[in-house]
Every structure is written in structure tokens, then in C-alpha cells.
Design a protein around this motif. Structure first.
Motif, PDB file in Angstrom:
ATOM      1  N   THR A 158      12.375   0.479  -0.210  1.00 51.50           N
ATOM      2  CA  THR A 158      11.074  -0.202  -0.192  1.00 51.50           C
ATOM      3  C   THR A 158       9.936   0.806  -0.248  1.00 51.50           C
ATOM      4  OG1 THR A 158      12.024  -2.003   1.111  1.00 51.50           O
ATOM      5  CG2 THR A 158       9.624  -1.818   1.074  1.00 51.50           C
ATOM      6  N   HIS A 159      10.051   1.876   0.504  1.00 51.96           N
ATOM      7  CA  HIS A 159       9.021   2.912   0.474  1.00 51.96           C
ATOM      8  C   HIS A 159       8.916   3.540  -0.901  1.00 51.96           C
ATOM      9  CE1 HIS A 159       7.415   7.008   0.977  1.00 51.96           C
ATOM     10  NE2 HIS A 159       6.672   6.495   1.940  1.00 51.96           N
ATOM     11  N   HIS A 160      10.040   3.809  -1.530  1.00 46.96           N
ATOM     12  CA  HIS A 160      10.031   4.434  -2.855  1.00 46.96           C
ATOM     13  C   HIS A 160       9.352   3.543  -3.897  1.00 46.96           C
ATOM     14  CE1 HIS A 160      11.378   6.782  -6.297  1.00 46.96           C
ATOM     15  NE2 HIS A 160      11.884   5.674  -6.825  1.00 46.96           N
ATOM     16  N   LEU A 161       9.579   2.233  -3.818  1.00 47.78           N
ATOM     17  CA  LEU A 161       9.041   1.321  -4.815  1.00 47.78           C
ATOM     18  C   LEU A 161       7.593   0.913  -4.544  1.00 47.78           C
ATOM     19  CD1 LEU A 161      12.121  -1.051  -5.303  1.00 47.78           C
ATOM     20  CD2 LEU A 161      11.394   0.839  -6.767  1.00 47.78           C
ATOM     21  N   ALA A 162       7.197   0.873  -3.267  1.00 49.53           N
ATOM     22  CA  ALA A 162       5.871   0.340  -2.930  1.00 49.53           C
ATOM     23  C   ALA A 162       4.820   1.416  -2.717  1.00 49.53           C
ATOM     24  CB  ALA A 162       5.961  -0.532  -1.678  1.00 49.53           C
ATOM     25  N   ALA A 163       5.235   2.618  -2.332  1.00 53.49           N
ATOM     26  CA  ALA A 163       4.260   3.652  -1.993  1.00 53.49           C
ATOM     27  C   ALA A 163       3.558   4.176  -3.234  1.00 53.49           C
ATOM     28  CB  ALA A 163       4.955   4.804  -1.264  1.00 53.49           C
ATOM     29  N   THR A 164       2.290   4.475  -3.072  1.00 54.51           N
ATOM     30  CA  THR A 164       1.494   5.113  -4.117  1.00 54.51           C
ATOM     31  C   THR A 164       0.728   6.268  -3.479  1.00 54.51           C
ATOM     32  OG1 THR A 164      -0.431   3.701  -3.742  1.00 54.51           O
ATOM     33  CG2 THR A 164       1.222   2.914  -5.329  1.00 54.51           C
ATOM     34  N   GLY A 200      -5.562  -8.960 -11.149  1.00 58.24           N
ATOM     35  CA  GLY A 200      -4.281  -8.364 -10.835  1.00 58.24           C
ATOM     36  C   GLY A 200      -3.120  -9.186 -11.359  1.00 58.24           C
ATOM     37  N   ALA A 201      -1.940  -8.890 -10.835  1.00 54.56           N
ATOM     38  CA  ALA A 201      -0.713  -9.548 -11.265  1.00 54.56           C
ATOM     39  C   ALA A 201       0.150  -9.792 -10.038  1.00 54.56           C
ATOM     40  CB  ALA A 201       0.031  -8.666 -12.275  1.00 54.56           C
ATOM     41  N   PRO A 202       1.160 -10.669 -10.139  1.00 55.98           N
ATOM     42  CA  PRO A 202       2.031 -10.933  -8.979  1.00 55.98           C
ATOM     43  C   PRO A 202       2.646  -9.678  -8.388  1.00 55.98           C
ATOM     44  CG  PRO A 202       2.421 -12.559 -10.697  1.00 55.98           C
ATOM     45  CD  PRO A 202       1.491 -11.541 -11.279  1.00 55.98           C
ATOM     46  N   ARG A 203       2.916  -8.661  -9.221  1.00 55.79           N
ATOM     47  CA  ARG A 203       3.520  -7.441  -8.677  1.00 55.79           C
ATOM     48  C   ARG A 203       2.589  -6.755  -7.680  1.00 55.79           C
ATOM     49  NH1 ARG A 203       2.313  -6.068 -14.007  1.00 55.79           N
ATOM     50  NH2 ARG A 203       0.660  -4.474 -14.248  1.00 55.79           N
ATOM     51  N   ASP A 204       1.248  -6.972  -7.849  1.00 54.02           N
ATOM     52  CA  ASP A 204       0.317  -6.414  -6.871  1.00 54.02           C
ATOM     53  C   ASP A 204       0.492  -7.090  -5.513  1.00 54.02           C
ATOM     54  OD1 ASP A 204      -0.887  -4.707  -8.796  1.00 54.02           O
ATOM     55  OD2 ASP A 204      -2.025  -6.421  -9.558  1.00 54.02           O
ATOM     56  N   GLY A 205       0.713  -8.408  -5.530  1.00 52.09           N
ATOM     57  CA  GLY A 205       0.988  -9.124  -4.295  1.00 52.09           C
ATOM     58  C   GLY A 205       2.301  -8.681  -3.672  1.00 52.09           C
ATOM     59  N   CYS A 227       7.860 -11.100   3.758  1.00 49.05           N
ATOM     60  CA  CYS A 227       6.625 -10.355   3.499  1.00 49.05           C
ATOM     61  C   CYS A 227       6.268 -10.355   2.017  1.00 49.05           C
ATOM     62  CB  CYS A 227       6.778  -8.922   3.995  1.00 49.05           C
ATOM     63  SG  CYS A 227       6.868  -8.773   5.787  1.00 49.05           S
ATOM     64  N   LEU A 228       7.268 -10.230   1.156  1.00 45.29           N
ATOM     65  CA  LEU A 228       7.000 -10.264  -0.284  1.00 45.29           C
ATOM     66  C   LEU A 228       6.430 -11.615  -0.702  1.00 45.29           C
ATOM     67  CD1 LEU A 228      10.178  -8.450  -1.679  1.00 45.29           C
ATOM     68  CD2 LEU A 228       7.881  -7.511  -1.402  1.00 45.29           C
ATOM     69  N   ALA A 229       7.017 -12.685  -0.172  1.00 47.01           N
ATOM     70  CA  ALA A 229       6.498 -14.024  -0.479  1.00 47.01           C
ATOM     71  C   ALA A 229       5.085 -14.189   0.052  1.00 47.01           C
ATOM     72  CB  ALA A 229       7.415 -15.089   0.121  1.00 47.01           C
ATOM     73  N   GLY A 230       4.840 -13.675   1.273  1.00 45.14           N
ATOM     74  CA  GLY A 230       3.493 -13.752   1.825  1.00 45.14           C
ATOM     75  C   GLY A 230       2.489 -12.963   1.008  1.00 45.14           C
ATOM     76  N   GLY A 231       2.919 -11.816   0.459  1.00 48.31           N
ATOM     77  CA  GLY A 231       2.023 -11.027  -0.379  1.00 48.31           C
ATOM     78  C   GLY A 231       1.627 -11.751  -1.648  1.00 48.31           C
ATOM     79  N   VAL A 232       2.588 -12.425  -2.261  1.00 45.17           N
ATOM     80  CA  VAL A 232       2.282 -13.181  -3.492  1.00 45.17           C
ATOM     81  C   VAL A 232       1.358 -14.350  -3.181  1.00 45.17           C
ATOM     82  CG1 VAL A 232       3.277 -14.573  -5.336  1.00 45.17           C
ATOM     83  CG2 VAL A 232       4.413 -12.474  -4.628  1.00 45.17           C
TER      84      VAL A 232
END
Length: 411
Positions: A153-159, A62-67, A45-50
Motif C-alpha cells: 500500500t505504501h509503495h502504490l500510494a506514496a508520492t 481528478g479521477a477515481p484513482r485520486d480517491g 478506506c479505498l471505498a471511502g476515498g472514492v
């Protein structure tokens, strides 16, 4: 001993009790297997997001971290978290990712079961009633490892803007790891062979027929979906042209269609059963009636029939579910021969009932909110699907079971 039972990819020997390959530290191996199962799909999923971030506008914004964040949110959505987009709740699950996660959980669960198959009492002791905590313990630590990845994953990705639900993610993790992972561990360790040997043959036959019916019906539903999409292919192409997408954005949109293709397949199966599904509030798509409102520009929606009165031949599609149930039950119960009519009828009708419940559960997780306003109500009419499935699959299974008994009596 338990490790002498047939297990995937190994030949049992009398020395398995001392074989370290099948008596590895249960806690460590199970936790690592859970971590690996979660991280495998998360990396995809991370690769697909990028890739999606780059395809959208060639990385101009944006930046790769957004993907990476989008990919992580997609992974969480596949585990039931839901997200908020511009303040609107989107909780429909991309079931293609969910199925991928379940497949990896199954495969790693089988390997984990094989690795810990030497733990606990042997087969004779289990048969005598001795308690065996190998599978429950391995399942617990497997689930714990998976849940740790979900929490991080939730802690790092959630906003605050996206607000994915951690409780729903953990609940779905417990469900999938407990059911799919626990079953795989039981099969891989050989315990399932012991436990199922105590079940009545009719129960095992009905369960096998129910699974066969569900698989075949899903395949038929997918074929119907593909035919509907091909028939109105011009509509899908027209949607793409009206969106004026670049090649990269078009590729991304097609990828999104693939992610929800299993959802659409379950919608198709609900349509064939009769009740159909909704694509927005106060809408219905069924063989006998099609009521639609304004739809979003999404290529997969081209498979929807035109609103208004339906052609007479669409009612004939209602014959597909009982036909599939009859054929699948007939083929499966041929491996469990019986000459008793009552037993054959019970097996077939029981298989149809279990299949109906299983399909209704899948239909329930296929829908959800996909946008603002009226698009908060998208999905099959689950209760009606269950009732129609019980009648339809039950009749088909009954016919298939009796046909299987007739074949047995003829020889």
C-alpha cells in the motif's frame, strides 16, 4: 491437549487432536489471516476515498484513482504513517480507523487461534514446562501477512509530495498485531487460559478492574464530549454555514469528524483529569483555565469551552474520574471476593495504576500535528495526564476495592 481448552464457537471433544479443522497449516492460515485483516480495513478506506472524491465536487476534478490514493493514505495514517500536505506534516492518527483495524485484528486473531489450537503440546505438557511455539509462530506469520499489505500500500500510494513514513507504519503494525493479534490468538487457541491460570488471583482481579475502569472512563468521556457539543450546537452549525459547503462536502466534513471522534474523546478524558490538552502552541483547555488562539473552521471544535475564566462548577468535573474508578472497581472486584483489607486495597490501587498508564498511552497517540504553524501542537499533556491519572484512578480504585471487601465481609 491444548485444543481441549474452551475456545470460541466450538465444543471441545476428545478427538480434537485429529480434527483437521483445528490443525490447519499454521504458516499458511496465519499469513492469510494477516492479509485478510489488513485488506478488510484497506478496502473500506479505498471505498471511502472514492465516495469522498465524488462528494467533494461530484467528480468534476481528478479521477477515481485520486480517491483511491486518498483512501490508501488514510489507511496508512491510521497506522501511524503521517503525511505531508502542501509541505506541512500531518501525523495525527484518525483513531476511528485505528480502532476498526484493531477490532478486525482481534476477531480474525480469535479465529486463527481456534484454527491452529491443535498444534503444539497439550495442556498437561505445557503445564509441565514444555515449550510451545504455536502462539508466537502464528503471531509472527499473521504480522508478516499484515506487513506485506502495508508495504505494498505504501509503495502504490506514496508520492514525494505526501511522503508517508513506511518505518512508522511497520512499527505500528508490529505493535498492534503483536499486542492485539497475539493476545487474540492466545485466547482463541486456549493458551491464554493455561497461562493465566498460573497467575495470582489478585493480579487477575486487578487487571480486570483496570480494564473495566478504562472502558467506563472512556464511555463517560464520550458522554461529556457529546454534552459539550450539544450545548454549543449553534457554534457547530455556524461553522458549517460559514464554510458554505455543498450537501456532499458537508457530508464529507461530518465523516471526518467521526473519524477523529475517538481522539476528541481522549481529549475530553484528559480534560476531566485536570491537565487538559492543547489546541495549538501555547494554548490550554482545562477545567481551571482556557487559553485559545485562532482555530480552524472545524465543527467538532465547537465543543471547546469559551476562552477566559472558567465557571466555578467546572472544577466539580474533576470528581468524575475517581468516581468512575471507584464504581468500576467495586463492580469488577465483586467477582473476585476477598475479606482481607490489605489484599482489597492492593487490588484497587493496582487497578488504578494500570488504568492510568493505559489511558496515558492512549492519550499519547491521540494528538499530533494537524496543520501548519501553531497547529503542529495539538493533543493532551501526556506526562501530566499520567501523574493525575495515577493519583485520581489510584484513589478511586482504592475506595472501590475497600468497598468491595466491605460488601464481602457483610455477607
Amino acid at each position: 491437549m491444548t485444543s481441549l481448552l474452551p475456545a470460541p464457537r466450538r465444543t471441545p471433544t476428545r478427538d480434537d487432536r485429529t480434527d483437521t479443522a483445528h490443525r490447519r497449516p499454521l504458516v499458511l492460515v496465519a499469513a492469510l489471516a494477516g492479509l485478510a485483516a489488513a485488506c478488510s480495513t484497506l478496502v473500506v478506506c479505498l471505498a471511502g476515498g472514492v465516495v469522498g472524491w465524488f462528494l467533494t465536487d461530484a467528480g468534476a476534478h481528478g479521477a477515481p484513482r485520486d480517491g483511491l490514493r486518498v483512501g490508501a493514505l488514510g489507511w496508512l495514517m491510521a497506522h501511524g504513517s503521517g503525511v505531508h500536505v502542501d509541505g506541512t506534516a500531518v501525523n495525527a492518527m484518525p483513531l476511528a480507523l485505528t480502532l476498526l483495524a484493531a477490532l478486525l485484528i482481534w476477531r480474525l486473531g480469535l479465529r486463527l487461534g481456534d484454527s491452529v489450537s491443535g498444534h503444539g503440546p497439550d495442556a498437561d505438557a505445557i503445564a509441565d514446562g514444555m515449550r510451545d511455539w504455536t502462539v508466537p509462530s502464528a503471531t509472527f506469520f499473521f504480522t508478516l501477512g499484515y506487513a506485506v499489505v502495508a508495504g505494498v500500500t505504501h509503495h502504490l500510494a506514496a508520492t514525494p509530495a505526501t511522503s508517508p513514513s513506511l518505518p512508522r507504519t511497520l512499527a505500528w503494525t508490529l505493535l498492534v498485531c503483536g499486542v492485539v493479534g497475539g493476545t487474540a490468538i492466545a485466547v482463541g487457541s486456549g493458551r491464554a487460559a493455561i497461562w493465566t491460570s498460573f497467575l495470582p488471583l489478585s493480579l487477575r482481579a486487578a487487571a480486570a478492574a483496570a480494564w473495566g475502569t478504562l472502558v467506563w472512563y472512556a464511555a463517560v468521556s464520550a458522554v461529556v464530549l457529546c454534552v459539550a457539543l450539544v450545548v454549543d450546537w449553534d457554534g457547530a452549525v455556524n461553522v458549517m454555514s460559514q464554510l458554505h459547503t455543498s450537501p456532499g462536502a458537508a457530508t464529507l466534513l461530518i465523516g471526518l469528524c467521526v473519524l477523529v471522534a475517538p481522539n476528541a474523546t481522549l481529549f475530553s478524558g484528559s480534560y476531566l483529569l485536570g491537565p487538559g490538552f492543547a489546541v495549538g502552541t501555547h494554548t490550554v483547555v482545562a477545567p481551571t483555565s482556557v487559553v485559545l488562539g485562532p482555530l480552524p473552521m472545524f465543527p467538532l471544535l465547537a465543543a471547546l469551552p469559551d476562552p477566559g475564566p472558567t465557571p466555578g462548577w467546572t472544577v466539580a468535573l474533576l470528581g468524575l474520574p475517581p468516581l468512575v474508578a471507584a464504581v468500576a472497581t467495586y463492580r469488577t472486584l465483586g467477582r473476585y471476593p476477598t475479606t482481607r483489607w490489605d489484599e482489597a486495597a492492593l487490588r484497587g490501587a493496582g487497578a488504578g495504576l494500570v488504568c492510568a498508564v493505559g489511558f496515558a498511552v492512549l492519550a499519547a497517540v491521540s494528538g499530533g500535528a494537524v496543520g501548519p504553524g501553531r497547529m503542529a501542537d495539538v493533543g493532551p499533556f501526556v506526562f501530566q495526564v499520567l501523574l493525575h491519572g495515577i493519583a485520581t484512578f489510584g484513589i478511586g480504585g482504592l475506595v472501590g476495592g475497600l468497598a468491595a471487601a466491605l460488601r464481602t465481609r457483610s455477607f
